[in-house]
Write a protein that holds these residues in place. Structure first.
Motif, PDB file in Angstrom:
ATOM      1  N   SER A 253       0.831  -1.202   0.000  1.00  0.00           N
ATOM      2  CA  SER A 253       0.000   0.000   0.000  1.00  0.00           C
ATOM      3  C   SER A 253       0.864   1.251   0.000  1.00  0.00           C
TER       4      SER A 253
ATOM      5  N   THR B   7      -1.523   7.895  -1.967  1.00  0.00           N
ATOM      6  CA  THR B   7      -1.306   8.591  -3.238  1.00  0.00           C
ATOM      7  C   THR B   7      -1.803  10.031  -3.235  1.00  0.00           C
TER       8      THR B   7
ATOM      9  N   THR C 158      -6.836   8.808  -0.649  1.00  0.00           N
ATOM     10  CA  THR C 158      -6.737   7.715  -1.624  1.00  0.00           C
ATOM     11  C   THR C 158      -5.442   6.935  -1.433  1.00  0.00           C
ATOM     12  N   THR C 159      -5.570   5.626  -1.409  1.00  0.00           N
ATOM     13  CA  THR C 159      -4.444   4.704  -1.267  1.00  0.00           C
ATOM     14  C   THR C 159      -4.428   3.758  -2.456  1.00  0.00           C
ATOM     15  N   ARG C 160      -3.232   3.480  -2.986  1.00  0.00           N
ATOM     16  CA  ARG C 160      -3.107   2.455  -4.030  1.00  0.00           C
ATOM     17  C   ARG C 160      -2.584   1.179  -3.386  1.00  0.00           C
TER      18      ARG C 160
ATOM     19  N   THR D  49      -1.438  -2.788  -4.203  1.00  0.00           N
ATOM     20  CA  THR D  49      -1.031  -3.763  -5.207  1.00  0.00           C
ATOM     21  C   THR D  49      -0.983  -5.126  -4.549  1.00  0.00           C
TER      22      THR D  49
ATOM     23  N   THR E 228      -4.632  -4.536  -8.807  1.00  0.00           N
ATOM     24  CA  THR E 228      -4.286  -3.187  -8.339  1.00  0.00           C
ATOM     25  C   THR E 228      -5.579  -2.488  -7.947  1.00  0.00           C
TER      26      THR E 228
ATOM     27  N   ASP F 246      -7.275   1.119  -6.368  1.00  0.00           N
ATOM     28  CA  ASP F 246      -7.244   2.507  -5.903  1.00  0.00           C
ATOM     29  C   ASP F 246      -8.464   2.711  -5.014  1.00  0.00           C
TER      30      ASP F 246
END
Length: 397
Positions: A157, A160, A177-179, A181, A192, A194
């Protein structure tokens, strides 16, 4: 209430957290397993047999049972003790402090930390400044491959973005907002995600719940005139897959397609009764223990809502399921992109409609796969639109 100077200082600190770009990695406690798949499918009423039956999955060209792609976040959701330790001040997680005060948990965490998680730091900052309520508003999941029973996933994580302060229908706050993977045991990308959460101040006086302001997302179709009707999600009335109480109540089926998809095809209407059992079961099946999804008294007192409501992970699973119900067991989801609007409270009914808008990949030309479709999906309840989404999928006929 904070002053303008407080707000300016807070927003500077928030952007410093974003600038760090620090990544954190969490490994799932358990490998993908059949009991958890059964729990998820039972709770959501998903009839797709590839989540339960090896023979059905193999008939679609898969090596065995797969996990629903929309379930990917459930594997690495925080344990109750981790929630208490990471976000001790966030209302809704307080019941899981295990008898310890929030200060005791925070001190224990600080003593054991080797480095701060910027996303957790943002949540602590916002909570300390009064933005303590939480509402997930946007989720975009892109699937690189289907997880199978036995895969052991991890999640990397990174924070972003954090928006400027926004005034929304449910309160003033910040969109975080967090990305994420997700990778398997060999380091290969699985998905992935978002993920956007609104951290906001609950209004002092009770108010009628409505849609928060959310980041821009692709348009979804308006609901047809039949949106308030029952619809029929069964193409030929024969049923199929493993029936549960939820599938029996909604009439959902997932049968092999006999027709080639075409632009303009309408998906069958799907109607989901929002019962207390449905809200609680889907929250727990997605490993989401936020009190707003199971504790009606707390939700009324702390969030000024009339009662508990469904979580975004359940809605994501339902949106994906609407498409796989229509496309059949061989359908492979590629992407689900959705935003939430009006909440789903108990006692309401959620009605889904959808339409195929593109065939053959982006732009609808011959550069894409001929069995790739883009579907616009809308889910409505008595308050208005609950979810607007776009779904990309391979739908072989």
């Amino acid at each position: 209430m904070t002053t303008d100077i407080d707000t300016e200082e807070l927003e500077t600190q928030l952007q410093e957290c974003v600038a760090k770009g620090t990544k954190s990695v969490v490994r799932a406690r358990h490998a993908v397993n059949a009991p958890m798949l059964d729990l998820w499918a039972d709770a959501l009423g998903d009839p797709n047999p590839v989540y339960r039956e090896a023979a059905a999955a193999e008939a679609t060209g898969r090596p065995g049972i797969i996990a629903p792609p929309t379930m990917v976040q459930a594997w690495t959701m925080p344990q109750l003790s981790a929630l208490a330790g990471t976000l001790p001040q966030v209302p809704g997680y307080a019941p899981y402090l295990g008898g310890r005060s929030a200060d005791e948990v925070a001190a224990e965490k600080a003593a054991s930390d080797t480095g701060d998680n910027p996303a957790a730091a943002v949540h602590r900052l916002l909570t300390a400044h009064g933005y303590s309520a939480r509402a997930a508003t946007r989720c975009r999941q892109v699937y690189h491959r289907e997880a199978q029973v036995g895969d052991h996933l991890s999640c990397e994580s990174v924070l972003t973005t954090v928006s400027e302060r926004k005034n929304t229908a449910i309160g003033t706050g910040y969109f975080v907002t967090t990305r994420m993977t997700f990778r398997d045991q060999d380091g290969a990308d699985v998905a992935t995600v978002d993920w956007t959460v609104l951290c906001f101040r609950t209004p002092e006086a009770p108010s009628v719940p409505s849609a928060p302001e959310t980041p821009e997302t692709p348009e979804a179709p308006e609901a047809p005139d039949s949106v308030t009707g029952g619809g029929d999600a069964d193409r030929d009335g024969t049923g199929g897959g493993s029936e549960t109480a939820a599938t029996a109540a909604t009439g959902r089926t997932c049968l092999p397609r006999k027709e080639v998809p075409a632009v303009g095809d309408a998906l069958p209407t799907t109607v989901i009764p929002i019962t207390p059992t449905f809200v609680i079961a889907t929250a727990f099946a997605t490993q989401d223990f936020y009190a707003a999804h199971h504790d009606a008294d707390w939700t009324r007192e702390s969030l000024r809502r009339p009662g508990i409501f469904t979580n975004i992970l359940a809605t994501t699973g339902l949106v994906g399921g609407v498409v796989t119900d229509w496309g059949g067991p061989a359908t492979r989801l590629l992407e689900v992109d959705l935003k939430l609007l009006a909440p789903n409270h108990t006692g309401d009914t959620l009605t889904f409609n959808g339409e195929v808008t593109e065939i053959g990949g982006e732009g609808g030309d011959d550069t894409g796969e001929r069995d790739e479709v883009l579907v616009k999906v809308a889910g409505w309840n008595s308050l208005g639109p609950h979810v607007l989404a776009t779904v990309r999928a391979h739908v072989p006929a």
